[in-house]
Design an enzyme around this catalytic site. Structure first.
Site, PDB file in Angstrom:
ATOM      1  N   HIS A 126       0.869  -1.174   0.000  1.00 10.71           N
ATOM      2  CA  HIS A 126       0.000   0.000   0.000  1.00 10.71           C
ATOM      3  C   HIS A 126       0.906   1.224   0.000  1.00 10.71           C
ATOM      4  O   HIS A 126       2.129   1.094   0.025  1.00 10.71           O
ATOM      5  CB  HIS A 126      -0.958  -0.008   1.200  1.00 10.71           C
ATOM      6  CG  HIS A 126      -0.284   0.115   2.526  1.00 10.71           C
ATOM      7  ND1 HIS A 126       0.513  -0.879   3.058  1.00 10.71           N
ATOM      8  CD2 HIS A 126      -0.274   1.119   3.449  1.00 10.71           C
ATOM      9  CE1 HIS A 126       0.962  -0.505   4.235  1.00 10.71           C
ATOM     10  NE2 HIS A 126       0.513   0.712   4.492  1.00 10.71           N
TER      11      HIS A 126
ATOM     12  N   HIS B  90       1.152   4.033   2.079  1.00 10.05           N
ATOM     13  CA  HIS B  90       1.580   4.817   3.232  1.00 10.05           C
ATOM     14  C   HIS B  90       3.060   5.171   3.066  1.00 10.05           C
ATOM     15  O   HIS B  90       3.852   4.361   2.575  1.00 10.05           O
ATOM     16  CB  HIS B  90       1.390   4.019   4.521  1.00 10.05           C
ATOM     17  CG  HIS B  90       0.159   4.394   5.291  1.00 10.05           C
ATOM     18  ND1 HIS B  90      -0.545   3.482   6.033  1.00 10.05           N
ATOM     19  CD2 HIS B  90      -0.486   5.584   5.460  1.00 10.05           C
ATOM     20  CE1 HIS B  90      -1.571   4.075   6.622  1.00 10.05           C
ATOM     21  NE2 HIS B  90      -1.554   5.353   6.282  1.00 10.05           N
TER      22      HIS B  90
ATOM     23  N   ASP C 136       5.615   5.285   4.986  1.00  7.11           N
ATOM     24  CA  ASP C 136       6.675   4.463   5.568  1.00  7.11           C
ATOM     25  C   ASP C 136       6.947   3.206   4.758  1.00  7.11           C
ATOM     26  O   ASP C 136       7.993   2.568   4.934  1.00  7.11           O
ATOM     27  CB  ASP C 136       6.345   4.095   7.022  1.00  7.11           C
ATOM     28  CG  ASP C 136       5.040   3.328   7.178  1.00  7.11           C
ATOM     29  OD1 ASP C 136       4.031   3.785   6.614  1.00  7.11           O
ATOM     30  OD2 ASP C 136       5.024   2.284   7.868  1.00  7.11           O
ATOM     31  N   HIS C 137       6.059   2.856   3.833  1.00  2.00           N
ATOM     32  CA  HIS C 137       6.260   1.662   3.010  1.00  2.00           C
ATOM     33  C   HIS C 137       6.881   1.961   1.647  1.00  2.00           C
ATOM     34  O   HIS C 137       7.247   1.037   0.921  1.00  2.00           O
ATOM     35  CB  HIS C 137       4.930   0.927   2.827  1.00  2.00           C
ATOM     36  CG  HIS C 137       4.449   0.271   4.080  1.00  2.00           C
ATOM     37  ND1 HIS C 137       4.505  -1.089   4.288  1.00  2.00           N
ATOM     38  CD2 HIS C 137       3.932   0.804   5.217  1.00  2.00           C
ATOM     39  CE1 HIS C 137       4.034  -1.362   5.495  1.00  2.00           C
ATOM     40  NE2 HIS C 137       3.682  -0.228   6.076  1.00  2.00           N
TER      41      HIS C 137
ATOM     42  N   HIS D 271      -7.030  -2.468   5.816  1.00  2.00           N
ATOM     43  CA  HIS D 271      -6.230  -1.378   6.383  1.00  2.00           C
ATOM     44  C   HIS D 271      -6.968  -0.038   6.216  1.00  2.00           C
ATOM     45  O   HIS D 271      -6.354   1.008   6.144  1.00  2.00           O
ATOM     46  CB  HIS D 271      -4.867  -1.330   5.684  1.00  2.00           C
ATOM     47  CG  HIS D 271      -3.826  -0.543   6.415  1.00  2.00           C
ATOM     48  ND1 HIS D 271      -3.646  -0.594   7.775  1.00  2.00           N
ATOM     49  CD2 HIS D 271      -2.875   0.325   5.957  1.00  2.00           C
ATOM     50  CE1 HIS D 271      -2.642   0.184   8.126  1.00  2.00           C
ATOM     51  NE2 HIS D 271      -2.162   0.766   7.040  1.00  2.00           N
TER      52      HIS D 271
ATOM     53  N   ASP E 109       0.225  -4.126   6.014  1.00  2.00           N
ATOM     54  CA  ASP E 109      -0.447  -3.526   7.170  1.00  2.00           C
ATOM     55  C   ASP E 109      -1.922  -3.887   7.123  1.00  2.00           C
ATOM     56  O   ASP E 109      -2.591  -3.690   6.098  1.00  2.00           O
ATOM     57  CB  ASP E 109      -0.304  -2.009   7.142  1.00  2.00           C
ATOM     58  CG  ASP E 109       1.063  -1.547   7.607  1.00  2.00           C
ATOM     59  OD1 ASP E 109       1.934  -2.405   7.797  1.00  2.00           O
ATOM     60  OD2 ASP E 109       1.250  -0.327   7.774  1.00  2.00           O
TER      61      ASP E 109
ATOM     62  N   HIS F   4       7.119  -4.854  11.277  1.00  2.00           N
ATOM     63  CA  HIS F   4       6.363  -3.610  11.465  1.00  2.00           C
ATOM     64  C   HIS F   4       6.022  -3.470  12.945  1.00  2.00           C
ATOM     65  O   HIS F   4       4.870  -3.232  13.332  1.00  2.00           O
ATOM     66  CB  HIS F   4       5.108  -3.615  10.591  1.00  2.00           C
ATOM     67  CG  HIS F   4       4.539  -2.246  10.342  1.00  2.00           C
ATOM     68  ND1 HIS F   4       3.648  -1.651  11.192  1.00  2.00           N
ATOM     69  CD2 HIS F   4       4.723  -1.370   9.333  1.00  2.00           C
ATOM     70  CE1 HIS F   4       3.295  -0.458  10.734  1.00  2.00           C
ATOM     71  NE2 HIS F   4       3.951  -0.262   9.590  1.00  2.00           N
TER      72      HIS F   4
END
Length: 364
Positions: A113, A115, A117-118, A212, A235, A310
């Site tokens: 996905h 986000h 941080d990914h 998510h 996530d 994570h």
């Protein structure tokens, strides 16, 4: 009677002299050690040296929360002689190199996905794939709808750097055709079927939707290679689709958030007027999975090994593994590990064996 004293004094003098010599030559000794380390690294064949099978490692086991011991979310999967990276969190590209799994060897990147941080290290990972291996074509980047926008954005952001490197090193070293990433988008939704992203004789990579929300789409990935199975959750809150995909998996790499430990963070934030942070710490509870919930999923799915990644919140002390896991070891009857950067599981083809090492420690 005095002779033992003279002997001890002589030994002490020798030790002092040897120590002084070593100290004086410490720079030369360190330089020779450095040469040996680099020689070993350059001589190795990272993928060919692995046994045939499926391998899964953590190039980043952290989350958006600052953690000096964990890079952002990143999972590396080696299937035979192909290497894939699932998500590209901050600092994870360096970890790949430190694990002696050079980005130049990446066959494909898979995004769960979008986000931040990914995807924080996605541009760097694509650049190192190109410049580190004289890539002739962009690295494939697979992801749900929206991956085109993300990859093309990173390609645009790095376009000036592309020009500098070609001008400096020349097109033989950095072929212009190999720059960046090539997006491969697939449509997926909670009510629809899973999507086979890669379909080869010995390898299948299957994307499945996870929960998510409000982040949509969001997926996890199932890797199947010569009978061995690894699932990467991405996530997600507890997900029936993930449980179904994980049925009989050798390894489930699952995210984990410990509400009891996040509550400590939130109380401190409220006590000191950090109301915005306190609100975020409240909101994140709704779209992640507790370790005990993940353990229940692993048990119901008859998973053989549960590896947490994570990790939320950061765990600066090993003694916090217990409070993080809670009752997880009573719920899931197989091996459980709170993941660390460099953790690497080897699943040889034709066996049920699962071996764990840490490539950050063993390589250095």
């Amino acid at each position: 009677m005095r002779r033992p004293g003279f002997v001890l004094a002589g030994v002490a003098v020798i030790v002092i002299l040897v120590g002084a010599i070593v100290w004086a030559l410490r720079g030369e000794i360190a330089t020779r050690l450095m040469a040996r380390v680099y020689d070993r690294a350059m001589a190795s064949r990272p993928l060919a040296d692995l046994p045939d099978g499926l391998h899964v490692g953590l190039c980043g086991s952290g989350s958006p929360m600052p953690d000096p011991t964990r890079a952002g979310p990143c999972t590396v999967v080696v299937a035979g002689r192909q290497m894939f990276v699932v998500d590209s969190g901050e600092g994870s590209t360096k970890n790949l190199s430190l694990m002696n799994l050079p980005p130049a060897l990446v066959s494909g990147i898979l995004i769960t996905h979008f986000h931040s941080d990914h995807i924080a290290d996605l541009g760097e990972l694509m650049l190192q794939h190109w410049a580190g291996g004289a890539a002739q074509s962009p690295v494939p980047v697979y992801g749900p709808t929206g991956v085109d926008e993300v990859v093309n954005g990173f390609n645009a952001a790095y376009v000036l750097d592309r020009g500098y490197r070609i001008a400096h090193h020349g097109p033989k070293v950095v072929p212009p055709s190999g720059f960046g990433g090539a997006p491969h988008a697939f449509a997926i939704d909670a009510a629809g079927p899973n999507v086979t992203v890669i379909d080869e004789p010995d390898l299948k990579v299957i994307a499945f939707p996870v929960d998510h929300g409000p982040v949509k789409p969001a997926v996890g990935y199932l890797f199947i290679y010569k009978g061995r199975r690894v699932v990467v959750s991405g996530d997600t809150a507890p997900s029936a689709r993930l449980e179904a995909a994980a049925q009989g998996a050798d390894v489930l790499v699952h995210e984990g958030l410990a509400p009891n430990l996040v509550a400590i963070q939130r109380r401190a934030a409220l006590a000191h007027g950090r109301t915005n942070l306190a609100a975020i710490l409240h909101d994140i509870l709704s779209y992640h999975t507790t370790p005990e919930q993940a353990a229940a999923i692993a048990q119901l799915a008859h998973v053989r090994y549960l590896l947490f990644t994570h990790v939320i919140p950061p765990l600066p002390l090993d003694a916090l593994d217990g409070p993080f896991l809670g009752r997880s070891r009573q719920i899931f009857h197989g091996p459980i590990r709170v993941g660390h950067d460099g953790d690497f599981l080897t699943l040889p083809a034709g066996t049920t064996e699962i071996r764990r090492t840490n490539r950050l420690k063993t390589f250095l």
